[in-house]
Enzyme design. Structure first.
Site, PDB file in Angstrom:
ATOM      1  N   HIS A  90      23.690  48.624  13.021  1.00  8.91           N
ATOM      2  CA  HIS A  90      24.686  49.388  13.760  1.00  8.91           C
ATOM      3  C   HIS A  90      25.591  50.147  12.787  1.00  8.91           C
ATOM      4  O   HIS A  90      25.396  50.089  11.566  1.00  8.91           O
ATOM      5  CB  HIS A  90      25.493  48.500  14.711  1.00  8.91           C
ATOM      6  CG  HIS A  90      25.929  47.190  14.123  1.00  8.91           C
ATOM      7  ND1 HIS A  90      26.673  47.104  12.962  1.00  8.91           N
ATOM      8  CD2 HIS A  90      25.751  45.915  14.543  1.00  8.91           C
ATOM      9  CE1 HIS A  90      26.924  45.840  12.695  1.00  8.91           C
ATOM     10  NE2 HIS A  90      26.367  45.091  13.631  1.00  8.91           N
ATOM     11  N   CYS A 191      31.220  41.004  11.857  1.00 13.14           N
ATOM     12  CA  CYS A 191      30.501  40.302  12.925  1.00 13.14           C
ATOM     13  C   CYS A 191      31.096  38.922  13.191  1.00 13.14           C
ATOM     14  O   CYS A 191      30.851  38.336  14.236  1.00 13.14           O
ATOM     15  CB  CYS A 191      29.028  40.139  12.558  1.00 13.14           C
ATOM     16  SG  CYS A 191      28.135  41.688  12.409  1.00 13.14           S
TER      17      CYS A 191
END
Length: 202
Positions: A90, A191
């Site tokens: 991403h 994350c």
């Protein structure tokens, strides 16, 4: 801005429990919660880069145009621009905010191409800090009242050349963090973070 991403490989029951736990925590903090009800929309927190002025949303395997539109609808006071992510998991696989107006960016061709698109779409001119390793461009910036500019970044043992670049940030408190285990499952520092900007009640 809260980033919260569930591992797609987690069993559904675990995902439901984690989602409910996060919902309760956000309600206790009296934060607004926006849920996507459109089943065709996908939006991964790792594709959302908030600069403090605007949003850049990576269009990747995990985020689509409909997800970006829902984010734009939720944050009407900010410009939202989409950036194609042609390589990597991403958008934040190769960039993050290193401070106010400072984008930390990887040196790969896909990373530099994404940066060029962001620069073209924005009315604001950002400073950039280019690091040799894309994953090392994933940092966590905090402005702490007692510490000032604090940047969590890659460990020098893992990415020595990138760590040297961070040393140029003389007005930052630099905190190296190991990402060795997380990177095995395509995870980066952001994350594993839930950043909440909320003033304490006095």
């Amino acid at each position: 801005m809260v980033e919260f991403v569930l591992n797609e490989f987690e069993p559904q029951q675990m995902r439901n429990r984690l989602t409910e736990a996060m919902r309760r925590a956000l309600k206790e903090l009296e934060l607004n919660i926006v849920e996507m009800s459109d089943e065709n929309a996908t939006l991964d927190g790792g594709d959302v880069l908030f600069t403090g002025r605007e949003f850049f949303v990576g269009l990747s395997k995990r985020t689509n145009q409909r997800g970006a539109e829902i984010l734009a609808d939720a944050f009407k006071d900010y410009a939202v621009s989409t950036v194609p992510v042609t390589d990597g998991l991403h958008l934040k696989s190769f960039c993050s905010m290193g401070g106010p107006g400072l984008i930390v960016i990887g040196s790969s061709e896909p990373a530099q191409k994404a940066l060029k698109i962001m620069q073209q779409m924005s009315d604001h001119r950002y400073n950039k800090l280019t690091v040799p390793d894309d994953i090392a461009a994933n940092t966590i910036y905090m402005n702490l009242p007692s510490k000032g500019n604090v940047l969590l970044h890659c460990n020098p043992e893992e990415f020595p050349e990138s760590a040297k670049v961070f040393e140029k940030l003389k007005d930052h408190m630099l905190i190296p963090v190991s990402n060795m285990e997380k990177v095995k499952v395509d995870r980066a520092l952001t994350c594993c973070s839930v950043l909440i900007n909320k003033k304490a009640k006095v």
